[in-house]
Design a protein around this motif. Structure first.
Motif, mmCIF file in Angstrom:
data_model
loop_
_atom_site.group_PDB
_atom_site.id
_atom_site.type_symbol
_atom_site.label_atom_id
_atom_site.label_comp_id
_atom_site.label_asym_id
_atom_site.label_seq_id
_atom_site.Cartn_x
_atom_site.Cartn_y
_atom_site.Cartn_z
ATOM 1 N N ALA A 125 0.902 -1.902 0.437
ATOM 2 C CA ALA A 125 0.305 -0.248 -0.121
ATOM 3 C C ALA A 125 1.188 1.538 -0.322
ATOM 4 O O ALA A 125 2.068 2.028 0.668
ATOM 5 C CB ALA A 125 -1.015 0.223 1.118
ATOM 6 N N GLY A 126 0.526 2.299 -0.915
ATOM 7 C CA GLY A 126 1.022 3.372 -0.757
ATOM 8 C C GLY A 126 2.505 3.829 -1.839
ATOM 9 O O GLY A 126 2.694 4.481 -1.140
ATOM 10 N N VAL A 127 2.423 2.918 -2.260
ATOM 11 C CA VAL A 127 4.094 2.592 -3.362
ATOM 12 C C VAL A 127 3.975 2.304 -4.326
ATOM 13 O O VAL A 127 3.004 1.733 -4.725
ATOM 14 C CB VAL A 127 5.129 1.846 -2.937
ATOM 15 N N ASP A 128 5.262 2.705 -5.175
ATOM 16 C CA ASP A 128 4.716 2.035 -6.793
ATOM 17 C C ASP A 128 5.932 1.682 -7.251
ATOM 18 O O ASP A 128 6.955 2.537 -7.287
ATOM 19 C CB ASP A 128 4.307 3.102 -7.839
ATOM 20 N N ALA A 129 6.254 0.787 -7.936
ATOM 21 C CA ALA A 129 7.436 -0.051 -8.201
ATOM 22 C C ALA A 129 7.977 -0.404 -9.278
ATOM 23 O O ALA A 129 6.731 0.206 -10.351
ATOM 24 C CB ALA A 129 8.142 -1.579 -7.282
ATOM 25 N N PRO A 130 8.836 0.533 -10.179
ATOM 26 C CA PRO A 130 9.000 -0.120 -11.768
ATOM 27 C C PRO A 130 9.384 -1.568 -12.141
ATOM 28 O O PRO A 130 9.706 -2.159 -10.955
ATOM 29 C CB PRO A 130 10.051 0.589 -11.894
ATOM 30 N N GLY A 131 7.852 -1.697 -13.401
ATOM 31 C CA GLY A 131 8.426 -3.161 -13.666
ATOM 32 C C GLY A 131 9.620 -3.451 -14.150
ATOM 33 O O GLY A 131 10.503 -2.726 -14.380
ATOM 34 N N VAL A 132 10.141 -4.667 -14.360
ATOM 35 C CA VAL A 132 11.521 -5.065 -14.482
ATOM 36 C C VAL A 132 11.649 -4.675 -16.155
ATOM 37 O O VAL A 132 12.719 -5.043 -17.066
ATOM 38 C CB VAL A 132 11.570 -6.726 -14.799
ATOM 39 N N GLU A 133 10.961 -4.221 -16.744
ATOM 40 C CA GLU A 133 10.570 -3.488 -18.432
ATOM 41 C C GLU A 133 10.574 -2.277 -18.540
ATOM 42 O O GLU A 133 10.790 -1.666 -19.309
ATOM 43 C CB GLU A 133 9.158 -4.347 -18.988
ATOM 44 N N GLY A 134 11.109 -1.579 -16.911
ATOM 45 C CA GLY A 134 10.563 -0.268 -17.312
ATOM 46 C C GLY A 134 9.776 0.269 -17.156
ATOM 47 O O GLY A 134 8.471 -0.244 -16.517
ATOM 48 N N ALA A 135 9.701 1.487 -17.098
ATOM 49 C CA ALA A 135 8.036 2.279 -16.433
ATOM 50 C C ALA A 135 8.299 3.346 -17.152
ATOM 51 O O ALA A 135 9.226 3.910 -17.912
ATOM 52 C CB ALA A 135 7.614 2.708 -15.307
ATOM 53 N N SER A 136 6.705 4.331 -17.242
ATOM 54 C CA SER A 136 7.195 5.359 -18.136
ATOM 55 C C SER A 136 7.621 6.455 -17.490
ATOM 56 O O SER A 136 7.426 6.816 -15.940
ATOM 57 C CB SER A 136 5.071 6.313 -17.960
ATOM 58 N N PRO A 137 8.635 7.148 -17.625
ATOM 59 C CA PRO A 137 9.359 8.690 -16.663
ATOM 60 C C PRO A 137 8.331 9.581 -16.419
ATOM 61 O O PRO A 137 8.627 10.081 -15.355
ATOM 62 C CB PRO A 137 10.456 8.693 -17.317
ATOM 63 N N ARG A 138 7.210 9.373 -16.439
ATOM 64 C CA ARG A 138 6.187 10.769 -16.871
ATOM 65 C C ARG A 138 5.398 10.076 -15.156
ATOM 66 O O ARG A 138 5.142 10.937 -14.812
ATOM 67 C CB ARG A 138 5.171 10.771 -17.652
ATOM 68 N N GLN A 139 5.678 9.058 -14.586
ATOM 69 C CA GLN A 139 5.465 8.492 -13.583
ATOM 70 C C GLN A 139 6.194 8.573 -12.634
ATOM 71 O O GLN A 139 5.923 8.120 -11.257
ATOM 72 C CB GLN A 139 4.699 6.509 -14.041
ATOM 73 N N PHE A 140 7.671 8.647 -12.378
ATOM 74 C CA PHE A 140 8.675 9.306 -11.435
ATOM 75 C C PHE A 140 8.859 10.674 -12.171
ATOM 76 O O PHE A 140 9.707 10.800 -12.280
ATOM 77 C CB PHE A 140 9.635 8.084 -11.463
ATOM 78 N N ASP A 141 8.257 11.340 -11.519
ATOM 79 C CA ASP A 141 8.153 12.921 -11.621
ATOM 80 C C ASP A 141 9.929 13.556 -11.110
ATOM 81 O O ASP A 141 10.774 12.682 -10.541
ATOM 82 C CB ASP A 141 7.602 13.618 -11.007
ATOM 83 N N GLY A 142 10.442 14.312 -13.027
ATOM 84 C CA GLY A 142 11.936 14.200 -12.239
ATOM 85 C C GLY A 142 13.032 13.565 -12.522
ATOM 86 O O GLY A 142 14.212 13.738 -13.286
ATOM 87 N N VAL A 143 12.726 12.043 -13.169
ATOM 88 C CA VAL A 143 13.180 11.348 -13.702
ATOM 89 C C VAL A 143 13.506 11.474 -15.458
ATOM 90 O O VAL A 143 12.871 12.334 -15.959
ATOM 91 C CB VAL A 143 12.764 9.704 -14.049
ATOM 92 N N LEU A 144 14.869 11.747 -15.696
ATOM 93 C CA LEU A 144 15.387 12.222 -17.044
ATOM 94 C C LEU A 144 14.857 10.971 -18.229
ATOM 95 O O LEU A 144 13.784 10.019 -17.853
ATOM 96 C CB LEU A 144 16.131 11.179 -17.126
#
Length: 350
Positions: A125-144
């Motif tokens: 609960a309350g967290v989100d991890a990027p998948g092993v295939e990656g994730a949209s950088p827009r979901q992780f604000d500030g990531v390249l």
């Protein structure tokens, strides 16, 4: 038992009304049947008056101020006392259960076995991890952004799975389910520590609600885990200028939120890897089509200079370019550091 005073009042009222009816029949010439009807009404009214009088139970006197006495209701023998029905807010939340982790599918998802042998899968609960295939950088604000950011998140997703497996697989944990809808979400505790908060603090996951904001801020500040994807660092060491030892060590091009509102969070890190002090007063930084004179201080061996895009007061180790707009591309770009007194230069492309 009826009090004598109210009873006497009722009897007197009946006699008075009956007498009035008889007198009326004699004086006004009413027939006998009319008189009988009047007497019947009198009896009915008088009886009602007697019945309507409130009395106090034996042994409990009426109130001295003339108010109605208090009446106490006592359940009949053998009658069950009514029980209040609890409202939905009285319903307890799902209790915590001690269980054993049997598998980890993602950095924020695991399967556990209860003491009864049942298996359940929950998301943290309350967290989100990027998948092993990656994730949209827009979901992780500030990531390249772009392919480089996605590749970095994929690498961090694999790291988060390995970290969670290494810590929890075959371990006894406490699981408290907080939401049963869809795939249940839960807070998982191991050795009296919240795994949810631990993963956020180590940068393996991002916080999705306010409960872990403080842990995420600390991880961002230290560029841990997924937040290392906010920095552009050379995949392999870039050969520094042979005569000066200067190199571009890192670039932070995409601050969280609106880039234009966080210009000082756009920065370039210059490192002196040599053995001599370098005077930066005539060194130039080229970012795309923009060329800026550093006019910086002397950079001693083994030290860094953080060059911020925005406006601020220059201090030891920090230099501000004074730009009024973002200069660094969020997805890709080329930077060049060159000496105005010679042909020496260092370049980094991302």
């Amino acid at each position: 038992m009826l009090s004598l005073v109210p009873a006497a009042v009722g009897v007197a009222l009946m006699l008075t009304l009956a007498a009035g009816a008889y007198a009326a029949s004699r004086t006004d010439g009413l027939d006998y049947r009319t008189a009988v009807l009047a007497a019947a009404v009198a009896v009915a009214v008088g009886g009602a008056a007697v019945t309507a009088v409130s009395v106090a139970p034996a042994g409990e006197p009426a109130a001295a101020d003339g108010s109605e006495p208090r009446v106490t209701t006592t359940p009949a023998p053998g009658t069950a006392t009514p029980t209040a029905i609890p409202t939905p807010t009285d319903t307890p939340r799902s209790p915590s259960t001690a269980s054993t982790v049997v598998s980890v599918a993602a950095g924020d998802r695991l399967t556990y076995r209860t003491a009864s042998g049942a298996k359940r899968t929950v998301r943290l609960a309350g967290v989100d991890a990027p998948g092993v295939e990656g994730a949209s950088p827009r979901q992780f604000d500030g990531v390249l952004t772009g392919s480089r950011g996605r590749a970095c998140l994929a690498d961090q997703g694999r790291r988060s799975v390995r970290a969670l497996r290494g810590r929890l697989l075959d371990e006894t944990v406490t699981v408290r389910v907080v939401d049963e809808r869809g795939t249940p979400t839960a807070v998982v505790t191991h050795d009296s520590r919240s795994i949810n908060r631990h993963l956020v603090a180590r940068g393996y996951v991002r916080a999705t609600d306010g409960r872990y904001d403080d842990a995420e801020r600390a991880a961002r500040s230290a560029t841990l885990g997924v937040w290392s994807c906010t920095l552009v660092e050379p995949d392999r060491p870039i050969r520094a200028d042979a005569s000066t030892g200067l190199r571009i060590a890192a670039v932070h091009p995409n601050p969280p939120g609106d880039d234009a509102a966080a210009l000082n969070e756009e920065y370039v890190v210059i490192e002196n890897t040599g053995r001599t002090t370098v005077d930066l007063s005539n060194w130039w930084l080229t970012v795309g089509d923009t060329v800026v004179l550093l006019d910086g201080p002397a950079l001693h061996p083994g030290t860094n200079l953080v060059v911020h895009v925005g406006t601020g007061r220059d201090t030891d180790g920090h230099l501000y370019l004074g730009a009024t707009r973002p200069l660094l591309g969020n997805a890709h770009g080329t930077l060049k550091l060159s000496d105005g007194d010679s042909n020496r230069s260092v370049r980094l492309t991302y």
